[in-house]
Scaffold this active site. Sequence first.
Site, PDB file in Angstrom:
ATOM      1  N   SER A 242       5.026   0.931  -1.695  1.00 35.38           N
ATOM      2  CA  SER A 242       3.547   0.451  -1.178  1.00 35.38           C
ATOM      3  C   SER A 242       3.606  -1.429  -1.747  1.00 35.38           C
ATOM      4  CB  SER A 242       2.809   1.008  -1.575  1.00 35.38           C
ATOM      5  OG  SER A 242       3.006   1.193  -3.475  1.00 35.38           O
ATOM      6  N   ARG A 243       3.621  -1.829  -3.319  1.00 33.45           N
ATOM      7  CA  ARG A 243       3.577  -2.512  -4.285  1.00 33.45           C
ATOM      8  C   ARG A 243       4.373  -2.752  -5.648  1.00 33.45           C
ATOM      9  NH1 ARG A 243       4.137  -4.491   0.037  1.00 33.45           N
ATOM     10  NH2 ARG A 243       2.856  -6.856   0.481  1.00 33.45           N
ATOM     11  N   GLU A 272       9.212  -9.181  -8.512  1.00 33.11           N
ATOM     12  CA  GLU A 272       9.784  -8.651  -7.876  1.00 33.11           C
ATOM     13  C   GLU A 272      10.409 -10.473  -8.003  1.00 33.11           C
ATOM     14  OE1 GLU A 272       9.187  -7.329  -3.897  1.00 33.11           O
ATOM     15  OE2 GLU A 272       8.695  -5.036  -4.486  1.00 33.11           O
ATOM     16  N   HIS A 290      12.410  -3.811  -1.186  1.00 32.82           N
ATOM     17  CA  HIS A 290      11.748  -4.179  -0.803  1.00 32.82           C
ATOM     18  C   HIS A 290      12.401  -4.298   1.226  1.00 32.82           C
ATOM     19  CE1 HIS A 290       7.477  -6.255  -0.515  1.00 32.82           C
ATOM     20  NE2 HIS A 290       7.423  -5.201   0.471  1.00 32.82           N
TER      21      HIS A 290
HETATM   22  C1  DGY Z   1       4.232  -5.081   4.297  1.00 31.38           C
HETATM   23  O1  DGY Z   1       4.132  -5.774   5.491  1.00 31.38           O
HETATM   24  O2  DGY Z   1       3.515  -5.011   3.540  1.00 31.38           O
HETATM   25  C2  DGY Z   1       5.557  -4.866   3.703  1.00 31.38           C
HETATM   26  O3  DGY Z   1       5.616  -4.061   2.175  1.00 31.38           O
HETATM   27  C3  DGY Z   1       6.559  -5.711   4.205  1.00 31.38           C
HETATM   28  O4  DGY Z   1       7.832  -5.745   4.503  1.00 31.38           O
END
Ligand code: DGY
Length: 328
Positions: A242-243, A272, A290
Amino acid sequence: MNKNNHKIFITRNLPERGLNLLYQNFGDENIKIYEGETPIPYEELLQEVSGIDALLCLLTDKIDAQIMEQAGPQLKIIANYAVGFDNIDIAEATRRKIIVTNTPGVLTETTADLAWALLMASARRLGEGERLVRASQWAGWNPTLLLGMDVHGKTLGIFGMGRIGQAVARRALGFNMRIIYYDINEPKLSPDIKATRVDKETLLKESDFISIHCPLTRATYHAFGIEEFKKMKRTACIINTSRGPVIHEEALVQALNEGLIFSAGLDVFEKEPEIHPDLLNCPNAVLIPHLGSASVETRSRMAEIAAKNIIARLNGQIPPNAVNPEVL
Ligand code: DGY
């Protein structure tokens, strides 16, 4: 065609499918693309946005009040080339009546595929195995070499049961897994998914695998810190597509080094592209850059969606993927 000479700035070269749509609708002369291979520096972005009507940006671009102010009051849309939009100050955009759009749906299955790949890789120690073979250090079959964790029949805990969380759950059915999930909202589950909603405590204690699929918000920032890792099974694996900031990276390093959990599979990181230096030394972490939506087909569809949102907005229509539709 673009009778109003709408100006568009795009912060990176994107797949042709999206760019061609924009060229057809607005003409080459009104579209400028940043040609660099790394994120556009903030100061340069500030200069480039001046006077534009639409901005097509990436998750690596911080779009704040200053950028919106510099763009000017004619800025109508910020189209993010991602489903997540934590890089954009949405409240500020809404205040200025700028529509923000994202690219939902098209990357759901692709990201779920990657989460599953990370789950398998971290359970079965594929990173360590690959490194061993490539270093020519494999001495042959060994009954105790790189023993990992079974995946089939285990409990999968999903943190954030939106579209991507549900797509991961669907994959788990093929592995005969029990599925539990934590979500602050009661999601509408598609009928083919058998999963039980639990509180966070139960998710931490009962899951053999935790896969994170929530957006990054104030509430989810550092949702996984040392207290959470201490509650997890010592045999558990954590997966994050996710993040990065949902996990406290330093606490994760401690958890991996002290054996509080078995392993981690990470596609995203707190700062990142920097990665906590000690995380790089954890053999039980599978680390990738990512790549959640990184398939040829999906990145192309994302470009198309971002372009269609811009075309709709600049033609006075409602863009299909507005995240702040109240502006309209
Ligand atoms: C998004 O679209 O939020 C993804 O993290 C991209 O890979």
